[in-house]
Design an enzyme around this catalytic site. Structure first.
Site, PDB file in Angstrom:
ATOM      1  N   ASP A 141     -27.044 -64.219 -28.715  1.00 52.23           N
ATOM      2  CA  ASP A 141     -27.393 -65.353 -29.532  1.00 52.23           C
ATOM      3  C   ASP A 141     -27.525 -65.072 -31.013  1.00 52.23           C
ATOM      4  O   ASP A 141     -28.130 -64.014 -31.484  1.00 52.23           O
ATOM      5  CB  ASP A 141     -28.821 -65.821 -29.029  1.00 52.23           C
ATOM      6  CG  ASP A 141     -29.287 -67.098 -29.595  1.00 52.23           C
ATOM      7  OD1 ASP A 141     -28.563 -68.082 -29.306  1.00 52.23           O
ATOM      8  OD2 ASP A 141     -30.386 -67.154 -30.208  1.00 52.23           O
ATOM      9  N   GLU A 196     -22.269 -65.031 -30.107  1.00 53.84           N
ATOM     10  CA  GLU A 196     -22.307 -66.196 -30.708  1.00 53.84           C
ATOM     11  C   GLU A 196     -22.462 -66.109 -32.112  1.00 53.84           C
ATOM     12  O   GLU A 196     -23.409 -65.833 -32.629  1.00 53.84           O
ATOM     13  CB  GLU A 196     -23.728 -66.950 -30.184  1.00 53.84           C
ATOM     14  CG  GLU A 196     -23.496 -68.344 -30.607  1.00 53.84           C
ATOM     15  CD  GLU A 196     -24.940 -68.873 -30.791  1.00 53.84           C
ATOM     16  OE1 GLU A 196     -25.026 -70.216 -30.659  1.00 53.84           O
ATOM     17  OE2 GLU A 196     -25.955 -68.276 -30.955  1.00 53.84           O
TER      18      GLU A 196
END
Length: 566
Positions: A216, A277
């Site tokens: 993330d 990401e």
């Protein structure tokens, strides 16, 4: 302890051409009837995932959390939220998925913790300058008494990016940085203890049988805070070319991921995978996909496209360029942070349809503005075949195999996404794609949980039942059966050769040739186009026939006479 990684001939490189299915655990399936999806719910639906034909499941956060940001405010990176189960439930889920030949990827959230994390509680109880505070980004305020934030920076979710704390003696104290919600204090990755702790987190899950990690906010770990406190920083400007933004995509972050690769990921046999990401300039995406680092990075270019052939071809060419760095391309059309593309492709805009901005605006008006949902689904089915025809890995989001649309009319007082509150109502947020999945046509929760159990926090709309798994299972032409057929065909057609050749065709048509003697044709124009003569392998619409016309908003896979077959 969980079962080992499933063995296969491509055990080291399985991720290069995998179809990965994203599970948002809290809205996937509820086994215990408390209204919240859980890990045993995932285990109970392994049969659905296996019948769909996916290669791996990516689990969004299932860690202890106050859900200030959908679970991305993590209290403990090495535990399971008790509302979602136990570590034993996690191990049982991994065993069940591995037994079905499905690998497991988990979300890791290294940029921040929650404000309930043991480290942050210790920091609040410790004085300025202490080791406990050095794990986070604490700074003195400006002005008399330090009453002003250290900088003018604004958070991703709106409002100041700094929050003032009350010291242990009750006096107003320092400020801490939170790029996202105040409940998500940023870690200071210049601290060796922070880096070592995350290595332990990766080992913890890899030892339990996890095959890979989705990282993330991979571009946000390393920051140059002190050198830019007096400078206005545009927090959403993540796409600089030079790696000189104070908060995003700094060159030093690659040193972190080189350590992950060397000290953890490659220490296992087979190596554990990772995908970043990273919302960065396209020219810098390959840095995150470097084989000596994370190895793969999401390409959001196709995800951001409207229903436009030129936009999509440019996005595809950009994604393919990433493969030159030794990684693989990645493709996705929806995820837990976006308006479902099934709806997005039906929202009209001046230049066509499909823009994220127009779709968000449509959601914020509770879906009252005109939108052609049937057209959106038609285009989404066509986009699936285009996506699956591309070389590389494909990431699907739960519910897209049912053709689910965005739920736009969730009452404002039922929303959970912090965007809705912190934007002052300018955006409704992301909850509309996170509504509990429908598994059966009937029942109080449409099979999401046991009959008689608690209702999910965000109610499923009445129309969900008609598109549930059970309602579409075995029904010719249903979106679920199209997904099953497309994944099965893709596996049959895919070779080790990732070449792609564009064929010249009519304007608004994406016609590509793949090794093995087959082609994918997608019609994004407003008129019928001719299909190449040959064997029709699969079409997004039942009206498409071999050698016939391809209507607007449809795709077909064809083996052309004279091409080299497999």
């Amino acid at each position: 302890m969980a079962s080992p990684t499933p063995a296969s001939p491509d055990a080291r490189d399985w991720w290069r051409r995998a179809v990965v299915y994203q599970v948002y655990p809290r809205s996937f399936a509820d086994a215990d009837g408390d209204g919240l999806g859980d890990l045993r719910g995932v285990t109970s639906r392994v049969g659905h995932l296996a019948s769909l034909g996916v290669d791996a499941v990516w689990l969004s956060p299932f860690y202890p959390s106050a859900l200030a940001d959908g679970g991305y405010d993590v209290d403990d990176h090495r535990a399971v939220d008790p509302r979602l189960g136990t570590l034993e439930d996690f191990d049982a889920m991994v065993r069940a998925l591995h037994a079905a030949g499905i690998r497991v990827v988990v979300d890791v959230v290294p940029n921040h913790t929650s404000d309930r994390h043991a480290w942050f509680r210790e920091a609040l109880a410790s004085p300025p300058g202490s080791r406990a505070r050095s794990r986070y980004v604490f700074r003195d305020g400006r002005g008399p008494g330090g009453d002003e934030p250290p900088s003018s920076w604004q958070s991703i979710f709106g409002g100041p990016a700094w929050e003032r704390v009350t010291e242990a003696d009750g006096t107003p104290g320092q400020w801490f940085l939170h790029i996202f919600a105040p409940e998500q204090p940023d870690l200071d990755w210049s601290e060796e203890e922070v880096r070592e702790d995350m290595l332990e987190t990766l080992r913890f899950w890899a030892d339990r049988g996890v095959d890979g990690f989705r990282v993330d906010v991979a571009h946000g770990l390393v920051k140059d805070v002190d050198g830019h406190l007096d400078v206005h920083v545009e927090i959403l400007e993540t796409g600089r070319e030079g790696g000189n933004h104070p908060l995003w995509d700094r060159d030093e972050v690659q040193e972190v991921y080189a350590s992950w690769r060397r000290d953890v990921l490659d220490a296992y046999d087979p190596p554990r995978s990772a995908v970043a990401e990273a919302s960065v300039h396209p020219g810098r995406r390959a840095r995150y996909a470097d084989p000596l680092g994370l190895g793969q990075a999401f390409n959001f270019d196709l995800f951001a496209c409207g229903w436009d052939a030129d936009e999509m071809r440019t996005a595809i060419d950009g994604g393919l360029a990433q493969m030159a760095a030794g990684s693989s391309a990645t493709w996705t059309l929806s995820n837990h942070d976006s308006v479902r593309h099934t709806t997005r492709f039906g929202v009209p805009t001046r230049g066509g349809a499909g823009s994220q901005e127009a779709a968000k605006a449509w959601v914020t008006t509770d879906g009252r503005d005109p939108v052609d949902l049937d057209l959106g689904l038609r285009r989404a089915r066509a986009a699936l075949l285009l996506e699956l025809a591309l070389p590389g890995a494909v990431y699907l989001y739960q519910g897209e195999e049912l053709g689910l649309h965005e739920v736009a009319d969730i009452p404002w007082d039922a929303l959970e996404d912090p965007i809705a509150v912190r934007s002052g109502g300018a955006e409704k947020g992301r909850d509309g794609c996170r509504v509990a999945l429908p598994w059966t046509p009937h029942g109080t929760t449409l099979g999401f949980g046991p009959e008689g159990g608690a209702l999910p926090g965000m109610r499923q709309p009445d129309w969900f039942g008609a598109v549930s798994v059970a309602a579409q299972d075995g029904v010719p032409g249903s979106t679920l059966e199209l997904y099953r057929a497309a994944l099965r065909r893709r596996r049959e057609l895919t070779t080790d050769d990732d070449a792609l050749t564009w064929a010249d065709d009519a304007p608004g048509v994406l016609h590509l040739e793949r090794p093995g003697g087959w082609r994918s044709v997608t019609n994004l124009s407003e008129v019928d186009v001719a299909l190449p003569a040959g064997e029709l392998l699969l079409a997004s619409d039942a009206a498409v026939v071999a050698g016939g016309a391809l209507p607007p908003g449809t795709s077909a896979w064809v083996r052309v006479a004279g091409d080299d077959g497999p």
